[in-house]
Design a protein around this motif. Structure first.
Motif, PDB file in Angstrom:
ATOM      1  N   ILE A  15      39.838  59.313 -91.217  1.00 39.89           N
ATOM      2  CA  ILE A  15      39.266  60.652 -91.015  1.00 39.89           C
ATOM      3  C   ILE A  15      40.329  61.532 -90.361  1.00 39.89           C
ATOM      4  O   ILE A  15      41.135  61.047 -89.556  1.00 39.89           O
ATOM      5  N   SER A  16      40.322  62.817 -90.693  1.00 45.37           N
ATOM      6  CA  SER A  16      41.215  63.777 -90.043  1.00 45.37           C
ATOM      7  C   SER A  16      41.029  63.704 -88.541  1.00 45.37           C
ATOM      8  O   SER A  16      39.894  63.778 -88.062  1.00 45.37           O
ATOM      9  N   ALA A  17      42.130  63.627 -87.811  1.00 47.52           N
ATOM     10  CA  ALA A  17      42.025  63.604 -86.355  1.00 47.52           C
ATOM     11  C   ALA A  17      41.300  64.854 -85.853  1.00 47.52           C
ATOM     12  O   ALA A  17      40.549  64.803 -84.877  1.00 47.52           O
ATOM     13  N   ALA A  18      41.475  65.969 -86.574  1.00 44.93           N
ATOM     14  CA  ALA A  18      40.861  67.228 -86.138  1.00 44.93           C
ATOM     15  C   ALA A  18      39.339  67.143 -86.058  1.00 44.93           C
ATOM     16  O   ALA A  18      38.707  67.865 -85.295  1.00 44.93           O
ATOM     17  N   LYS A  19      38.724  66.241 -86.853  1.00 43.08           N
ATOM     18  CA  LYS A  19      37.265  66.111 -86.810  1.00 43.08           C
ATOM     19  C   LYS A  19      36.801  65.303 -85.596  1.00 43.08           C
ATOM     20  O   LYS A  19      35.635  65.367 -85.226  1.00 43.08           O
ATOM     21  N   VAL A  20      37.703  64.516 -85.026  1.00 44.96           N
ATOM     22  CA  VAL A  20      37.315  63.622 -83.929  1.00 44.96           C
ATOM     23  C   VAL A  20      37.731  64.192 -82.570  1.00 44.96           C
ATOM     24  O   VAL A  20      36.987  64.092 -81.581  1.00 44.96           O
ATOM     25  N   LEU A  21      38.919  64.815 -82.517  1.00 38.99           N
ATOM     26  CA  LEU A  21      39.513  65.217 -81.238  1.00 38.99           C
ATOM     27  C   LEU A  21      38.585  66.035 -80.334  1.00 38.99           C
ATOM     28  O   LEU A  21      38.541  65.774 -79.127  1.00 38.99           O
ATOM     29  N   PRO A  22      37.839  67.017 -80.863  1.00 39.85           N
ATOM     30  CA  PRO A  22      37.016  67.820 -79.953  1.00 39.85           C
ATOM     31  C   PRO A  22      35.932  67.005 -79.241  1.00 39.85           C
ATOM     32  O   PRO A  22      35.384  67.446 -78.240  1.00 39.85           O
ATOM     33  N   ARG A  23      35.622  65.824 -79.768  1.00 39.93           N
ATOM     34  CA  ARG A  23      34.533  65.031 -79.192  1.00 39.93           C
ATOM     35  C   ARG A  23      35.010  64.075 -78.119  1.00 39.93           C
ATOM     36  O   ARG A  23      34.196  63.518 -77.377  1.00 39.93           O
ATOM     37  N   VAL A  24      36.310  63.824 -78.041  1.00 38.75           N
ATOM     38  CA  VAL A  24      36.794  62.698 -77.238  1.00 38.75           C
ATOM     39  C   VAL A  24      36.664  62.983 -75.739  1.00 38.75           C
ATOM     40  O   VAL A  24      37.108  64.011 -75.254  1.00 38.75           O
ATOM     41  N   LYS A  25      36.033  62.060 -75.023  1.00 39.39           N
ATOM     42  CA  LYS A  25      35.854  62.182 -73.560  1.00 39.39           C
ATOM     43  C   LYS A  25      37.102  61.709 -72.829  1.00 39.39           C
ATOM     44  O   LYS A  25      37.764  60.771 -73.264  1.00 39.39           O
ATOM     45  N   LYS A  26      37.391  62.331 -71.686  1.00 35.82           N
ATOM     46  CA  LYS A  26      38.580  61.941 -70.914  1.00 35.82           C
ATOM     47  C   LYS A  26      38.235  61.022 -69.746  1.00 35.82           C
ATOM     48  O   LYS A  26      39.068  60.275 -69.263  1.00 35.82           O
ATOM     49  N   PHE A  27      37.040  61.130 -69.235  1.00 32.83           N
ATOM     50  CA  PHE A  27      36.540  60.210 -68.200  1.00 32.83           C
ATOM     51  C   PHE A  27      35.032  60.411 -68.129  1.00 32.83           C
ATOM     52  O   PHE A  27      34.477  61.311 -68.778  1.00 32.83           O
ATOM     53  N   TYR A  28      34.366  59.571 -67.351  1.00 31.45           N
ATOM     54  CA  TYR A  28      32.916  59.706 -67.164  1.00 31.45           C
ATOM     55  C   TYR A  28      32.666  60.481 -65.873  1.00 31.45           C
ATOM     56  O   TYR A  28      33.153  60.055 -64.812  1.00 31.45           O
ATOM     57  N   PRO A  29      31.925  61.608 -65.930  1.00 34.05           N
ATOM     58  CA  PRO A  29      31.665  62.359 -64.695  1.00 34.05           C
ATOM     59  C   PRO A  29      30.954  61.469 -63.673  1.00 34.05           C
ATOM     60  O   PRO A  29      29.911  60.877 -63.978  1.00 34.05           O
ATOM     61  N   ILE A  30      31.523  61.388 -62.473  1.00 32.75           N
ATOM     62  CA  ILE A  30      30.987  60.466 -61.461  1.00 32.75           C
ATOM     63  C   ILE A  30      29.564  60.856 -61.056  1.00 32.75           C
ATOM     64  O   ILE A  30      28.735  59.999 -60.772  1.00 32.75           O
ATOM     65  N   GLU A  31      29.273  62.184 -61.114  1.00 27.88           N
ATOM     66  CA  GLU A  31      27.927  62.623 -60.705  1.00 27.88           C
ATOM     67  C   GLU A  31      26.862  62.191 -61.717  1.00 27.88           C
ATOM     68  O   GLU A  31      25.673  62.201 -61.423  1.00 27.88           O
ATOM     69  N   GLU A  32      27.299  61.777 -62.913  1.00 28.62           N
ATOM     70  CA  GLU A  32      26.327  61.302 -63.917  1.00 28.62           C
ATOM     71  C   GLU A  32      26.169  59.780 -63.886  1.00 28.62           C
ATOM     72  O   GLU A  32      25.443  59.213 -64.694  1.00 28.62           O
ATOM     73  N   ASN A  33      26.888  59.119 -62.978  1.00 21.50           N
ATOM     74  CA  ASN A  33      26.835  57.656 -62.920  1.00 21.50           C
ATOM     75  C   ASN A  33      25.481  57.209 -62.358  1.00 21.50           C
ATOM     76  O   ASN A  33      25.137  57.512 -61.225  1.00 21.50           O
ATOM     77  N   LYS A  34      24.692  56.514 -63.185  1.00 24.49           N
ATOM     78  CA  LYS A  34      23.363  56.060 -62.755  1.00 24.49           C
ATOM     79  C   LYS A  34      23.302  54.530 -62.677  1.00 24.49           C
ATOM     80  O   LYS A  34      22.224  53.936 -62.754  1.00 24.49           O
ATOM     81  N   HIS A  35      24.457  53.897 -62.560  1.00 18.75           N
ATOM     82  CA  HIS A  35      24.487  52.434 -62.449  1.00 18.75           C
ATOM     83  C   HIS A  35      23.736  52.017 -61.178  1.00 18.75           C
ATOM     84  O   HIS A  35      23.955  52.596 -60.119  1.00 18.75           O
ATOM     85  N   PRO A  36      22.839  51.032 -61.251  1.00 18.50           N
ATOM     86  CA  PRO A  36      22.066  50.667 -60.058  1.00 18.50           C
ATOM     87  C   PRO A  36      22.947  50.167 -58.905  1.00 18.50           C
ATOM     88  O   PRO A  36      22.520  50.209 -57.754  1.00 18.50           O
ATOM     89  N   TYR A  37      24.142  49.700 -59.185  1.00 19.86           N
ATOM     90  CA  TYR A  37      25.034  49.213 -58.133  1.00 19.86           C
ATOM     91  C   TYR A  37      26.262  50.109 -57.969  1.00 19.86           C
ATOM     92  O   TYR A  37      27.331  49.651 -57.629  1.00 19.86           O
ATOM     93  N   ARG A  38      26.096  51.399 -58.273  1.00 18.69           N
ATOM     94  CA  ARG A  38      27.225  52.325 -58.154  1.00 18.69           C
ATOM     95  C   ARG A  38      27.574  52.552 -56.683  1.00 18.69           C
ATOM     96  O   ARG A  38      26.725  52.404 -55.791  1.00 18.69           O
ATOM     97  N   THR A  39      28.815  52.954 -56.440  1.00 20.05           N
ATOM     98  CA  THR A  39      29.259  53.369 -55.109  1.00 20.05           C
ATOM     99  C   THR A  39      29.953  54.698 -55.304  1.00 20.05           C
ATOM    100  O   THR A  39      31.016  54.760 -55.934  1.00 20.05           O
ATOM    101  N   LEU A  40      29.361  55.766 -54.840  1.00 20.99           N
ATOM    102  CA  LEU A  40      29.854  57.090 -55.227  1.00 20.99           C
ATOM    103  C   LEU A  40      30.924  57.623 -54.292  1.00 20.99           C
ATOM    104  O   LEU A  40      31.513  58.669 -54.560  1.00 20.99           O
ATOM    105  N   GLY A  41      31.202  56.928 -53.219  1.00 17.17           N
ATOM    106  CA  GLY A  41      32.297  57.336 -52.329  1.00 17.17           C
ATOM    107  C   GLY A  41      32.698  56.142 -51.491  1.00 17.17           C
ATOM    108  O   GLY A  41      31.922  55.193 -51.342  1.00 17.17           O
TER     109      GLY A  41
END
Ligand SMILES: [Cu+2]
Length: 664
Positions: free
Chosen positions: A512-538
């Motif tokens: 597939i053309s890279a141009a169709k994929v590139l706009p979707r690619v995530k660079k990291f997971y926002p820490i404020e959205e982390n809902k892991h039951p054993y997360r440590t946010l700081g």
């Protein structure tokens, strides 16, 4: 006596053919050397595949890892390997299937299955065009389909296919990814039970499954169609005028169970099964299905909890063709058809009879006309068999030997791989004339043009996926790397540009053309959205808690330390869960974690993600742990200790980070 003679005769013929199958790798060696030293460089192929330092490739190519169970992501035209995505097999590099979060991804009705054989990557489509949302791939051995999210390049979901064996004709999406499909390669007892293998015709069936794909990609087994126990080999869904239909090839219509290389090659014609899935939807809506018991796992990875869950399902809706007129038709197709491929207009259905010298092309319009006239040759298990001469739209004659797969370039041309003669043949859709041939090195299976099975192929390059490498690379002992070859197909003649190695068997690929994929690619997971039951946010929330023999370490990582980094009070016999949250909010800064002697893989945690390593220390001592993924100039300082005391020790649980910050 006569019959016996005939069988022997056919047997000898087939054995010669099989011998031929094994030959091409040896016969072409001298050609290959010439090609190596001559054509490619002289024509300046090097500049056509050169992607300068810091530049991006034009296309992504997703190569199946075959028996590695994974997907390799390469760039085209450079062939550079960008990532291995773990899908069906555990992967120590990424901790996939080793950390607590991803273990449920590999759960099945047979329990934890750490491996599979992945064959056909299939990009999601919208209106018949690749859309860059997801890529699906089939697990052959323990029938499964996986969905990989192309914003994270991670496996997001795996669904097991019940009542199936050898999920080869899969996943092959419909025009708007309404469904991905799964046809059983092996006839299996239906329902699965302890019966004599000799009762095949009576007790075995072949199921074709339609897996619905929701807005967010979520998969479900929508329905199965119960067919005779033939071997269902490959599939493709219709598009344009044939949207609403999916075509499956069959072999072993002889229904044999032993020495298939001879026994399953007796019939002059096998079938392409055409399934009208829109009709199936009507029957489902009318309640004309049977609800059958089934046991299959549905595993989903949640990007916010960073955890997978596995749910066992226990029933499936089944349609019986004899009770559902108009649902299934058989199109006779010569000699064990392998691939079935639909051209970009949706009119032509190419059946590649792998033991045939000719390519059979069925016409969708003729098929519909014949159905409307009710012009059938016979019925098998309530399924009308159409007359060959009434559905065939054209024949590409004497193009080569052993045709397997066809893709299209969007300019009205088709490209078919020929395994025995080890070549790609370019031919004209409609006039059926052969336009060009290019040798492959060696023994091509699938071929791939980016978008080449969609309505809008991006017909600039073709990738040949070869089974045998022989003399193409530096020898590496008895096993050589598997290989792909890149051809320029922008001109009248195909031109070989590049060989590049792949991981595992490059069974099939999609591009597939890279141009169709590139706009979707995530660079990291926002820490404020982390809902892991054993997360440590700081860091200040980092801590260690004991609950009986379970010790939970809430740990964080940020350049360049873990918090906490000194832990005492762990005892032999404890189950130590290290829940590592990577606090980094920057692109490309994973941290890894490994503990000396742990019977487990490392963790490799992306920015904003939490992963858990289970460690069960067996001997007292002081155990170092460290970051495994180079992260900064002080990466080598990113380390710590866990003290393990005897079972009956009264050392109290404590942890710290830095000399003065003793925490309780
Ligand atoms: Cu690090």
């Amino acid at each position: 006596m006569n019959q016996r003679f005939e069988f022997k005769h056919i047997h000898t013929m087939l054995l010669s053919l099989i011998a031929l199958l094994l030959l091409p790798a040896c016969g072409k060696l001298s050609n290959a050397v010439e090609e190596n030293q001559g054509g490619a460089l002289a024509d300046n192929a090097a500049s056509q595949v050169y992607v300068g330092p810091g530049e991006y490739d034009e296309f992504y190519a997703f190569m199946s890892g075959g028996f590695s169970g994974q997907i390799g992501v390469h760039g085209l035209p450079s062939g550079r390997l960008l990532k291995i995505i773990p899908v069906f097999s555990v992967d120590g590099e990424k901790g996939y299937g080793f950390n607590e979060e991803t273990k449920p991804m590999l759960n099945t009705s047979q329990g934890f299955v750490p491996w599979d054989d992945a064959h056909h990557p299939e990009l999601s489509q919208t209106d018949g065009e690749t859309d860059g949302r997801w890529i699906f791939i089939n697990g052959n051995n323990t029938p499964r389909i996986a969905r990989i999210d192309l914003s994270t390049f991670e496996t997001a979901e795996i669904i097991e296919i019940p009542n199936s064996g050898g999920n080869h004709s899969s996943p092959f999406a419909t025009e708007n990814t309404e469904y991905v499909v799964a046809g059983t390669r092996f006839g299996v007892p239906y329902p699965q039970q302890d019966v004599a293998i000799s009762s095949y015709e009576e007790n075995f069936k072949g199921t074709l499954s339609f897996i619905s794909v929701g807005e967010e990609g979520e998969m479900d087994v929508a329905f199965q169609v119960l067919l005779p126990a033939f071997d269902y080999d490959l599939a493709h869904s219709g598009k344009g005028k044939s949207h609403g239909w999916t075509f499956f090839t069959t072999y072993n219509t002889e229904q044999k169970t032993t020495m298939l290389e001879v026994a399953a090659s007796q019939n002059d014609k096998d079938f392409i099964a055409a399934i009208n899935w829109k009709k199936a939807e009507e029957y489902i809506a009318q309640g004309k299905f049977r609800e059958m018991p089934a046991r299959y796992a549905h595993n989903v990875y949640d990007e916010h909890t960073h955890m997978a869950t596995s749910t066992m399902k226990d029933k499936v809706r089944v349609l019986i063709p004899s009770e559902c007129p108009g649902l299934v038709y058989f199109l006779p197709t010569p000699k064990s058809p392998h691939g079935v491929d639909v051209d970009p207009t949706g009119e032509y259905i190419v059946g590649n009879g792998k033991l045939s010298a000719n390519l059979t092309v069925h016409s969708f319009t003729k098929m519909i006309d014949a159905i409307e006239r009710g012009s059938f040759e016979k019925e098998i298990a309530g399924i009308p068999v159409l007359k060959f001469e009434e559905v065939v739209g054209g024949v590409v004659e004497d193009a080569g030997l052993g045709p397997l797969h066809t893709e299209f370039d969007g300019q009205g041309n088709a490209y078919t791989s020929f395994f025995i003669t080890s070549e790609v043949v370019k031919w004209k859709v409609g006039s059926w004339e052969v336009l060009d041939k290019a040798s492959t090195f060696y023994s091509i299976g699938h071929l791939m043009i980016p978008g080449g099975d969609s309505k809008k192929p991006e017909g600039k390059y073709l990738v040949a996926l070869n089974k045998i490498t022989k003399d193409r690379y530096l020898p590496t002992g008895p096993e050589l790397c598997h290989s792909a070859q890149l051809y320029d197909i922008s001109g009248d003649k195909m031109k070989l540009l590049l060989d590049f190695p792949t991981m595992g068997e490059p069974h099939y690929a999609q591009g597939i053309s890279a141009a169709k994929v590139l706009p979707r690619v995530k660079k990291f997971y926002p820490i404020e959205e982390n809902k892991h039951p054993y997360r440590t946010l700081g860091e200040k929330d980092s801590r260690v808690e004991r609950s009986g023999k379970d010790v939970h370490i809430y740990m964080t990582s940020i350049r360049s330390h873990f918090a906490p980094d000194n832990i005492e009070g762990v005892k032999v016999g404890d189950k130590v869960y290290i829940h590592l949250t990577n606090l980094e909010q920057d692109w490309d800064v994973p941290h890894g974690l490994a503990v000396m002697g742990a019977n487990n893989a490392e963790l490799l945690v992306m920015g904003g993600q939490t992963e858990t390593l289970l460690w069960e220390p067996k001997e007292e001592g002081v155990y170092p742990f460290y970051c495994t993924d180079f992260c900064s100039a002080l990466h080598q300082e990113m380390q710590g200790y866990i003290r393990v005391s005897p079972r009956n020790s009264d050392i109290k649980l404590s942890w710290r980070l830095g000399e003065d910050e003793e925490a309780i």
